[in-house]
Motif scaffolding. Structure first.
Motif, mmCIF file in Angstrom:
data_model
loop_
_atom_site.group_PDB
_atom_site.id
_atom_site.type_symbol
_atom_site.label_atom_id
_atom_site.label_comp_id
_atom_site.label_asym_id
_atom_site.label_seq_id
_atom_site.Cartn_x
_atom_site.Cartn_y
_atom_site.Cartn_z
ATOM 1 N N PRO A 220 -15.595 -1.351 -11.335
ATOM 2 C CA PRO A 220 -15.630 -0.091 -12.084
ATOM 3 C C PRO A 220 -17.048 0.437 -12.296
ATOM 4 O O PRO A 220 -18.012 -0.328 -12.364
ATOM 5 C CB PRO A 220 -14.971 -0.463 -13.414
ATOM 6 N N ALA A 221 -17.159 1.749 -12.442
ATOM 7 C CA ALA A 221 -18.467 2.387 -12.590
ATOM 8 C C ALA A 221 -19.228 1.880 -13.810
ATOM 9 O O ALA A 221 -20.440 1.646 -13.744
ATOM 10 C CB ALA A 221 -18.290 3.904 -12.665
ATOM 11 N N PRO A 253 -22.336 5.594 -15.438
ATOM 12 C CA PRO A 253 -21.040 6.033 -14.915
ATOM 13 C C PRO A 253 -20.913 7.538 -15.056
ATOM 14 O O PRO A 253 -21.358 8.123 -16.045
ATOM 15 C CB PRO A 253 -20.034 5.292 -15.802
ATOM 16 N N ASP A 256 -16.827 12.182 -15.131
ATOM 17 C CA ASP A 256 -15.529 12.544 -14.551
ATOM 18 C C ASP A 256 -15.353 11.809 -13.230
ATOM 19 O O ASP A 256 -16.320 11.415 -12.581
ATOM 20 C CB ASP A 256 -15.419 14.054 -14.324
ATOM 21 N N ASN A 257 -14.121 11.599 -12.844
ATOM 22 C CA ASN A 257 -13.826 10.914 -11.599
ATOM 23 C C ASN A 257 -13.935 11.869 -10.423
ATOM 24 O O ASN A 257 -13.868 13.092 -10.556
ATOM 25 C CB ASN A 257 -12.424 10.301 -11.645
ATOM 26 N N ALA A 260 -10.767 10.576 -4.287
ATOM 27 C CA ALA A 260 -10.722 9.224 -3.751
ATOM 28 C C ALA A 260 -11.474 9.128 -2.429
ATOM 29 O O ALA A 260 -11.315 9.956 -1.535
ATOM 30 C CB ALA A 260 -9.272 8.785 -3.563
ATOM 31 N N ALA A 277 -18.991 6.620 -4.694
ATOM 32 C CA ALA A 277 -17.603 6.314 -5.029
ATOM 33 C C ALA A 277 -17.470 4.823 -5.329
ATOM 34 O O ALA A 277 -18.043 3.984 -4.623
ATOM 35 C CB ALA A 277 -16.687 6.696 -3.868
ATOM 36 N N GLY A 279 -15.017 1.639 -7.846
ATOM 37 C CA GLY A 279 -13.748 1.268 -8.446
ATOM 38 C C GLY A 279 -12.778 0.780 -7.379
ATOM 39 O O GLY A 279 -12.988 0.994 -6.181
ATOM 40 N N THR A 283 -11.941 6.096 -6.849
ATOM 41 C CA THR A 283 -11.858 7.374 -7.559
ATOM 42 C C THR A 283 -12.896 7.506 -8.671
ATOM 43 O O THR A 283 -13.048 8.578 -9.243
ATOM 44 C CB THR A 283 -10.469 7.560 -8.174
ATOM 45 N N GLN A 284 -13.599 6.420 -8.996
ATOM 46 C CA GLN A 284 -14.671 6.504 -9.992
ATOM 47 C C GLN A 284 -15.991 6.817 -9.284
ATOM 48 O O GLN A 284 -16.121 6.643 -8.067
ATOM 49 C CB GLN A 284 -14.768 5.195 -10.772
ATOM 50 N N VAL A 285 -16.978 7.268 -10.076
ATOM 51 C CA VAL A 285 -18.265 7.653 -9.499
ATOM 52 C C VAL A 285 -19.395 7.026 -10.304
ATOM 53 O O VAL A 285 -19.413 7.099 -11.537
ATOM 54 C CB VAL A 285 -18.435 9.183 -9.468
#
Length: 324
Positions: A220-221, A253, A256-257, A260, A277, A279, A283-285
């Motif tokens: 995760p970011a 992080p 916003d996402n 994908a 990108a 996660g 979809t996370q940044v």
């Protein structure tokens, strides 16, 4: 009437030197300094004294540099200085029970965590990596265990979403110096109550390695951003860009996402951040705001994009080695 204690000091790096400096400004008398043997540094591997030794020599203090405290001669050197207490800060050598028993008031340790959380070698970095919101210093009465002794005094400080290990290190070094002087003042005046560490909440801060600094963009970011801050200034988080190492100094992080994409894909850059990108599903940044190309200096990403923007074309997959 306030009394002065005779203090022997054992420590090695900058973090320890801050406590020694505070003791030298206190009412207590530093009677001897014990530190690691000089180490090779720089390209020529020229022997260099530790920060603690350098400070001790500035103040004409006797310096001892044993390779082990299991040596009877090293223990005798400590006994001969007739100290009331031994203050230990990031010394780097194990203190056997025979050493712990020498000073009249025992041995006090300045530990850079809120014990019993983060016993061990890298408490500052592991606290940031884990997402802790507070850290601090614990003045501990040392025993034969690994950071298991009774607590004498605790002082805490916040960890924010932007705190790096380097920043927290410097803050805790200063806090530790103030805390050890406060503890010694109390010990010499009215005494200081010892509180056993609670059995619950024990965690261990394992030593850092260079190998763990390579980022896995399937994580995760928020976790990745914490790791970047935890590994700044060492060992420095990194990945591969077109097969070459890209060091990552600051990250956060994204709020916003994104759409994908494969984890590790370099997305369209923001004016002041590389967008990656991440996660499990991409979809996370993760926003990288300070980075370093091979042969260059760490730069704000805004400056890096202005100078070498062609290196950061969107669509590249970070972390891959090139194949011939």
């Amino acid at each position: 009437m306030s009394q002065s204690l005779r203090v022997a000091f054992a420590g090695t790096p900058d973090f320890a030197a801050a406590s020694l400096a505070a003791l030298l400004e206190s009412r207590h008398e530093v009677v001897s300094v014990h530190t690691q043997p000089d180490r090779g540094a720089g390209r020529g591997r020229k022997l260099k004294p530790s920060p603690v030794k350098a400070l001790a020599l500035e103040h004409d203090l006797p310096v001892h540099q044993p390779t082990t405290l299991k040596d009877p001669a090293a223990r005798q050197a400590l006994a001969d200085c007739n100290a009331d207490v031994l203050v230990v800060v990031a010394y780097g050598l194990i203190l056997p029970q025979a050493v712990l028993d020498i000073p009249r008031l025992g041995c006090l340790n300045v530990h850079a965590s809120l014990l019993p959380r983060w016993r061990g070698a890298a408490p500052i970095q592991r606290a940031i990596e884990a997402g802790d919101t507070r850290s601090g210093v614990t003045i501990m009465q040392m025993d034969a265990g690994l950071d298991t002794g009774d607590m004498l005094l605790v002082r805490d400080t916040p960890i924010t979403a932007t705190t790096t290990s380097g920043e927290l290190h410097d803050r805790l070094a200063t806090l530790g110096g103030k805390a050890i002087v406060e503890a010694l003042d109390a010990l010499s005046d009215t005494g200081l109550a010892a509180t056993p560490q609670p059995a619950e909440g024990v965690t261990y801060a394992t030593k850092l390695s260079k190998a763990e600094a390579e980022l896995d963009f399937t994580r995760p970011a928020a976790e990745l951003a914490a790791r970047v801050r935890a590994f700044n200034p060492w060992p420095v988080a990194w990945t591969r860009l077109a097969g070459e190492p890209l060091r990552l100094w600051l990250a956060e992080p994204a709020s916003d996402n994104g759409t994908a994409a494969a984890p590790g894909t370099l997305l369209e850059s923001a004016p002041d951040a590389l967008r990656i990108a991440c996660g499990p599903d991409g979809t996370q940044v993760l926003h990288i705001t300070r980075a370093q190309l091979p042969g260059g200096k760490p730069l704000a990403v805004r400056d890096l994009l202005n100078a070498r923007g062609e290196r950061f074309a969107p669509g590249q997959l970070l972390g891959q080695e090139t194949t011939s």
